[in-house]
Design a protein around this motif. Structure first.
Motif, PDB file in Angstrom:
ATOM      1  N   TYR A  38     131.447 -33.107 -17.276  1.00  0.00           N
ATOM      2  CA  TYR A  38     131.944 -34.409 -17.379  1.00  0.00           C
ATOM      3  C   TYR A  38     132.267 -34.904 -15.883  1.00  0.00           C
ATOM      4  CZ  TYR A  38     136.334 -37.420 -16.930  1.00  0.00           C
ATOM      5  OH  TYR A  38     137.060 -38.553 -16.711  1.00  0.00           O
ATOM      6  N   ILE A  39     131.937 -36.164 -15.741  1.00  0.00           N
ATOM      7  CA  ILE A  39     131.722 -36.781 -14.376  1.00  0.00           C
ATOM      8  C   ILE A  39     133.132 -37.715 -14.328  1.00  0.00           C
ATOM      9  CG2 ILE A  39     130.519 -38.641 -12.927  1.00  0.00           C
ATOM     10  CD1 ILE A  39     128.892 -35.951 -13.536  1.00  0.00           C
ATOM     11  N   ASP A  40     133.614 -37.569 -13.327  1.00  0.00           N
ATOM     12  CA  ASP A  40     134.932 -38.454 -12.981  1.00  0.00           C
ATOM     13  C   ASP A  40     134.664 -39.810 -13.070  1.00  0.00           C
ATOM     14  OD1 ASP A  40     137.842 -38.478 -13.067  1.00  0.00           O
ATOM     15  OD2 ASP A  40     137.737 -38.531 -10.872  1.00  0.00           O
ATOM     16  N   GLY A  41     133.576 -40.299 -12.355  1.00  0.00           N
ATOM     17  CA  GLY A  41     133.412 -41.656 -12.049  1.00  0.00           C
ATOM     18  C   GLY A  41     132.183 -41.942 -11.059  1.00  0.00           C
ATOM     19  N   ASN A  67     118.510 -38.178 -19.832  1.00  0.00           N
ATOM     20  CA  ASN A  67     117.238 -37.917 -20.315  1.00  0.00           C
ATOM     21  C   ASN A  67     116.778 -39.248 -21.099  1.00  0.00           C
ATOM     22  OD1 ASN A  67     117.227 -35.487 -19.194  1.00  0.00           O
ATOM     23  ND2 ASN A  67     118.440 -34.717 -20.798  1.00  0.00           N
ATOM     24  N   ASP A  68     116.473 -39.181 -22.331  1.00  0.00           N
ATOM     25  CA  ASP A  68     116.073 -40.425 -23.117  1.00  0.00           C
ATOM     26  C   ASP A  68     117.318 -40.967 -23.882  1.00  0.00           C
ATOM     27  OD1 ASP A  68     113.665 -40.632 -22.191  1.00  0.00           O
ATOM     28  OD2 ASP A  68     112.921 -39.269 -23.782  1.00  0.00           O
ATOM     29  N   LEU A  97     127.829 -36.050 -19.539  1.00  0.00           N
ATOM     30  CA  LEU A  97     126.403 -35.810 -19.464  1.00  0.00           C
ATOM     31  C   LEU A  97     126.330 -34.728 -20.363  1.00  0.00           C
ATOM     32  CD1 LEU A  97     125.310 -36.048 -15.850  1.00  0.00           C
ATOM     33  CD2 LEU A  97     125.018 -37.753 -17.608  1.00  0.00           C
ATOM     34  N   PRO A  98     125.642 -34.869 -21.680  1.00  0.00           N
ATOM     35  CA  PRO A  98     125.570 -33.640 -22.747  1.00  0.00           C
ATOM     36  C   PRO A  98     124.525 -32.565 -22.105  1.00  0.00           C
ATOM     37  CG  PRO A  98     125.111 -35.679 -23.686  1.00  0.00           C
ATOM     38  CD  PRO A  98     125.194 -35.899 -22.256  1.00  0.00           C
ATOM     39  N   GLN A  99     123.432 -32.679 -21.267  1.00  0.00           N
ATOM     40  CA  GLN A  99     122.689 -31.667 -21.266  1.00  0.00           C
ATOM     41  C   GLN A  99     121.993 -32.184 -19.817  1.00  0.00           C
ATOM     42  OE1 GLN A  99     119.895 -32.159 -24.166  1.00  0.00           O
ATOM     43  NE2 GLN A  99     119.614 -34.365 -23.992  1.00  0.00           N
ATOM     44  N   VAL A 121     119.563 -33.666 -12.884  1.00  0.00           N
ATOM     45  CA  VAL A 121     120.732 -33.131 -13.431  1.00  0.00           C
ATOM     46  C   VAL A 121     120.496 -31.610 -13.656  1.00  0.00           C
ATOM     47  CG1 VAL A 121     122.654 -33.097 -15.065  1.00  0.00           C
ATOM     48  CG2 VAL A 121     121.737 -35.462 -14.387  1.00  0.00           C
ATOM     49  N   ALA A 122     120.942 -30.870 -12.788  1.00  0.00           N
ATOM     50  CA  ALA A 122     120.613 -29.280 -13.127  1.00  0.00           C
ATOM     51  C   ALA A 122     121.682 -28.691 -13.446  1.00  0.00           C
ATOM     52  CB  ALA A 122     120.222 -28.542 -11.428  1.00  0.00           C
TER      53      ALA A 122
END
Length: 125
Positions: A38-41, A67-68, A97-99, A121-122
């Motif tokens: 989860y990204i707050d913003g 990703n795609d 972000l799912p992955q 995104v790591a």
């Protein structure tokens, strides 16, 4: 219309006295110990430049991807008026972000890509 700048930060502040922008915590990568993440913003500073044939108002399409996988697509009115440039701050409120992989922002005008911003995104251990 062309893109002069696309930058992302946790926050962007506009100084009302001198109309300058300050980017706080510029984002050049993302990492999480687990996914989905989860990204707050996120705030985007976008500077467009009017070219010959462009009207006083144009429309840009902003696509957000992990990703795609497309997370969201939004249209943005770009109002030039009599000016040749347009500076806008776009805030993306909380999202997931799912992955791991990449996070991308793609900007298009009339169906043609005019710029993008991609960061890794790591998965942290």
């Amino acid at each position: 219309m062309k893109l002069l700048l696309l930058a992302a930060a946790e926050r962007i502040i506009r100084d009302s006295e001198n109309d300058r922008m300050t980017l706080i915590d510029i984002v050049d990568s993302m990492a999480s110990e687990s996914f989905p993440y989860y990204i707050d913003g996120l705030s985007l500073l976008i500077i467009y430049h009017k070219e010959g044939g462009d009207g006083e108002k144009e429309v840009a399409t902003i696509t957000i991807k992990n990703n795609d996988d497309i997370l969201t697509v939004q249209e943005q009115d770009v109002k030039f008026g009599e000016r040749i440039g347009n500076r806008t701050v776009t805030v993306i409120n909380g999202f997931v972000l799912p992955q791991p992989g990449t996070f991308s922002v793609l900007i298009e005008h009339k169906g043609v890509a005019i710029g993008d911003w991609t960061v890794p995104v790591a998965l942290e251990n």
